[in-house]
Design an enzyme around this catalytic site. Structure first.
Site, PDB file in Angstrom:
ATOM      1  N   GLU A  18     -12.592  45.732 -12.157  1.00 53.81           N
ATOM      2  CA  GLU A  18     -11.997  45.627 -13.487  1.00 53.81           C
ATOM      3  C   GLU A  18     -12.897  46.259 -14.546  1.00 53.81           C
ATOM      4  OE1 GLU A  18     -12.283  43.253 -11.269  1.00 53.81           O
ATOM      5  OE2 GLU A  18     -10.512  41.945 -11.227  1.00 53.81           O
ATOM      6  N   HIS A  48       0.763  17.075 -28.050  1.00 53.79           N
ATOM      7  CA  HIS A  48       2.201  17.342 -28.146  1.00 53.79           C
ATOM      8  C   HIS A  48       2.703  18.111 -26.937  1.00 53.79           C
ATOM      9  CE1 HIS A  48       2.206  15.816 -32.250  1.00 53.79           C
ATOM     10  NE2 HIS A  48       0.996  16.331 -32.302  1.00 53.79           N
ATOM     11  N   GLY A  78     -23.609  34.751 -12.567  1.00 55.91           N
ATOM     12  CA  GLY A  78     -22.744  35.280 -13.623  1.00 55.91           C
ATOM     13  C   GLY A  78     -22.254  34.195 -14.563  1.00 55.91           C
ATOM     14  N   ARG A  79     -21.834  33.064 -14.004  1.00 56.20           N
ATOM     15  CA  ARG A  79     -21.272  31.992 -14.848  1.00 56.20           C
ATOM     16  C   ARG A  79     -22.348  31.222 -15.605  1.00 56.20           C
ATOM     17  NH1 ARG A  79     -20.570  31.530  -9.515  1.00 56.20           N
ATOM     18  NH2 ARG A  79     -21.448  29.772  -8.354  1.00 56.20           N
TER      19      ARG A  79
HETATM   20  O1  F6P Z   1     -15.515  37.783  -8.723  1.00 54.52           O
HETATM   21  C1  F6P Z   1     -16.220  36.746  -9.300  1.00 54.52           C
HETATM   22  C2  F6P Z   1     -17.433  37.263 -10.024  1.00 54.52           C
HETATM   23  O2  F6P Z   1     -18.361  37.754  -9.121  1.00 54.52           O
HETATM   24  C3  F6P Z   1     -18.057  36.207 -10.928  1.00 54.52           C
HETATM   25  O3  F6P Z   1     -18.923  35.379 -10.254  1.00 54.52           O
HETATM   26  C4  F6P Z   1     -18.702  37.061 -11.968  1.00 54.52           C
HETATM   27  O4  F6P Z   1     -19.004  36.329 -13.127  1.00 54.52           O
HETATM   28  C5  F6P Z   1     -17.618  38.078 -12.196  1.00 54.52           C
HETATM   29  O5  F6P Z   1     -17.085  38.319 -10.915  1.00 54.52           O
HETATM   30  C6  F6P Z   1     -18.074  39.382 -12.794  1.00 54.52           C
HETATM   31  O6  F6P Z   1     -19.083  39.970 -12.033  1.00 54.52           O
HETATM   32  P1  F6P Z   1     -19.994  41.096 -12.631  1.00 54.52           P
HETATM   33  O7  F6P Z   1     -20.720  40.546 -13.793  1.00 54.52           O
HETATM   34  O8  F6P Z   1     -20.924  41.485 -11.512  1.00 54.52           O
HETATM   35  O9  F6P Z   1     -19.109  42.247 -13.025  1.00 54.52           O
END
Ligand code: F6P
Length: 561
Positions: free
Chosen positions: A218, A400, A283-284
């Site tokens: 993405e 609501h 990442g999280r």
């Molecule tokens: O697909 C899940 C994931 O790996 C998450 O853990 C991460 O936050 C997200 O995709 C984005 O990953 P990146 O920062 O490597 O693009």
């Protein structure tokens, strides 16, 4: 720490909790009578961590329950696990990595932290200085676009942890932003980037490509689309006329945040404008790393440091407070109590703050990518249910919509209510302070859930007998109320760190690796196989299952070009 996790269900504390639950059930779990019998219940079950005031008294717990739960934490070795995290042991067993997001917000004057030969504290400080310095130069106008105009918009391109945290914080701290605005692009749905850039001026737009791996479909697709958009728009204005001027434009308008600096350079982003972090930041758990560059630009370096200081306050509390008063420990254990002993499947997070509208979505990744697991860190099967579904919406909107189920449904849904003493927007409606209307609802909902309304009380209101059952509220529906003075950068850092550590506590009890995310992989691989089938490859099509083939056929029959 790859040693076999301790099975929580085999501990004496687990057996005691099971007996305790039976005893409670036979006496009747009744928050009304518990409050009546113990006038100090609210005070005794309210705790503080930093600026957060956390009222646990409307949970289905007695002092004895908490003592048994903290006993469980001791028996599964939580204290050692906490230390293992803070000191950089490889507790992310399946990826053989340390877990050191807490190092990102350590006070700068603290002792050095050296892990696996890396001077973590020095590297964190250097990178922080680098991206905060960059942010200051963007804000001050000394870094400009290729035509010399200062930047007015920064577009963060990232997904998951490289999007949800920054986007949530940007919205939460709207009042603190400077003149530079941000947009966030995450989805592979092309409408996301096209609507994000539609009204932007390319000469004043800065793109931050945020990706830990710099390999996410993405993000890289959107980054390439953004690059094409920039070059096309600048080309139309006669600014980009050659390969060299295109490269200059990309170098001036794109920066990156990643752990994979080599891939950043391949994309054409000047390594000087690449900010790094390390594989020991999940990442999280990365909003407080260079992934927060978009926040440093829009909020400013000083407020970003205040944000980090908030995390540090809760880190210190979590690491050093006895379990009996340790807020993330207690909240994590109470969640375990509901999941494993009360069969709760979901957990609502209900901020009474419109600015925290994205907080539940942020928490979904934090909690569910961390603890949605069926095996433990040594590969053995979990011994009990794990990973409740976190969800929520701001109050009062949710009242609501879905609160009906919270009050009268058959599911037990523990809920965290979050509110602030001071409003973001102090408005009055005539003589009425509107923030007080919000807070009244926040407080009232926790009381309604806890204490309900009996049939006798419904009858006393003159309700027709046939309608009485429908108007009864059973009560005994648990909630936690979190309050703080105001939604400041520091308080927001505290809130995030609180939930990071709650998540950690739950994972530690269940014996799972809360820091890997193998469950996201299979779908990505299969998408790679479906893509050529959608484009018409008969070989790829033949590999698909019958249902998938039918969807591809539907798509090909209906797609208009
Ligand atoms: O697909 C899940 C994931 O790996 C998450 O853990 C991460 O936050 C997200 O995709 C984005 O990953 P990146 O920062 O490597 O693009």
């Amino acid at each position: 720490m790859t040693a076999t996790p301790i099975d929580p269900t085999a501990t004496p504390a687990w057996a005691s909790l099971a007996s305790h639950l039976e005893a409670l059930a036979s006496q009747g779990v009744d928050l009304r009578s518990w409050f009546a019998a113990d006038p100090s219940r609210a005070a005794c079950l309210t705790f503080e961590a930093g600026d957060l005031r956390v009222d646990l008294s409307k949970n289905l717990v007695l002092a004895e329950t908490l003592a048994l739960l903290t006993g469980l934490a001791e028996q599964v070795g939580l204290a050692a696990r906490v230390e293992a995290m803070f000191t950089g042991e490889h507790i992310n067993a399946t990826e053989d990595r340390a877990v050191l997001h807490t190092a990102l917000r350590r006070p700068p004057d603290g002792p050095e932290l050296i892990v696996d030969g890396q001077n973590v504290s020095a590297d964190v400080a250097a990178e922080l200085d680098k991206f905060l310095g960059f942010a200051a130069r963007v804000r001050g106008g000394s870094l400009t676009g290729v035509t010399g105009k200062p930047f007015t918009t920064v577009v963060n391109i990232g997904i998951g942890g490289s999007d949800l945290g920054p986007a949530m914080v940007y919205q939460a701290l709207a009042e603190y932003r400077g003149p530079i605005r941000a947009r966030f692009v995450s989805n592979i749905d092309p409408s996301d980037i096209s609507s994000a850039v539609a009204d932007l001026d390319p000469e004043t737009t800065l793109f931050i490509v945020a990706s830990k791996t710099f390999g996410t479909l993405e993000t890289l697709t959107n980054a390439r689309l953004a690059r094409s958009w920039l070059l096309e728009m600048l080309g139309a204005r006669g600014v980009v006329t050659s390969a060299q001027s295109a490269a200059d434009a990309v170098a001036r308008h794109f920066v990156a945040v990643s752990t994979a600096r080599d891939k950043v350079a391949e994309f054409g982003i000047d390594p000087v404008n690449a900010f790094g972090f390390w594989d020991w930041v999940g990442g999280r758990y990365s909003v407080d790393s260079a992934i927060g560059t978009v926040l440093a630009v829009t909020l400013g370096p000083e407020l970003f440091r205040q944000f980090l200081d908030g995390f540090a306050v809760i880190d210190t509390h979590f690491r050093s407070t006895p379990f009996a008063r340790n807020v993330p420990v207690l909240m994590g254990l109470i969640n375990v109590w509901y999941v494993n002993f009360w069969d709760a499947h979901t957990h609502a997070v209900l901020p009474y703050s419109q600015h925290l509208a994205r907080f539940p979505a942020y928490l979904q990744q934090l909690t569910m990518e961390s603890n949605g697991k069926s095996v433990r860190w040594d590969g053995s099967a979990v011994t009990t249910a794990t990973g409740e579904v976190f969800w929520g919406e701001p109050g009062t909107n949710g009242q609501h919509a879905f609160y009906q189920l919270l009050h009268q449904g058959t599911e037990l849904v523990p809920a965290d209510f979050i509110a602030f003493a001071n409003p973001q927007a102090p408005l009055a409606d005539g003589g009425q302070d509107v923030h007080e209307l919000l807070l009244a609802n926040f407080i009232a909902q926790t009381s309604a859930l806890a204490f309900g309304k009996t049939a006798a009380e419904v009858r006393l209101e003159g309700t027709a007998e046939a309608l009485v059952p429908a108007r009864v509220f059973t009560g005994n529906r648990p909630s936690t109320a979190i309050m703080a003075p105001a939604l400041t950068p520091g308080v927001l850092g505290q809130l995030i760190a609180l939930y990071e550590h709650i998540t950690f506590v739950e994972g530690a009890v269940w014996g799972i690796d809360s820091f890997d995310q193998w469950g996201v992989e299979l779908g990505k691989v299969l998408a790679g196989q479906v893509t050529p089938a959608l484009a018409g490859s008969p070989e790829a099509f033949a590999q698909l299952d019958a249902s998938a083939r039918a969807m591809v056929e539907y798509y090909r029959a209906n797609r208009r070009r």
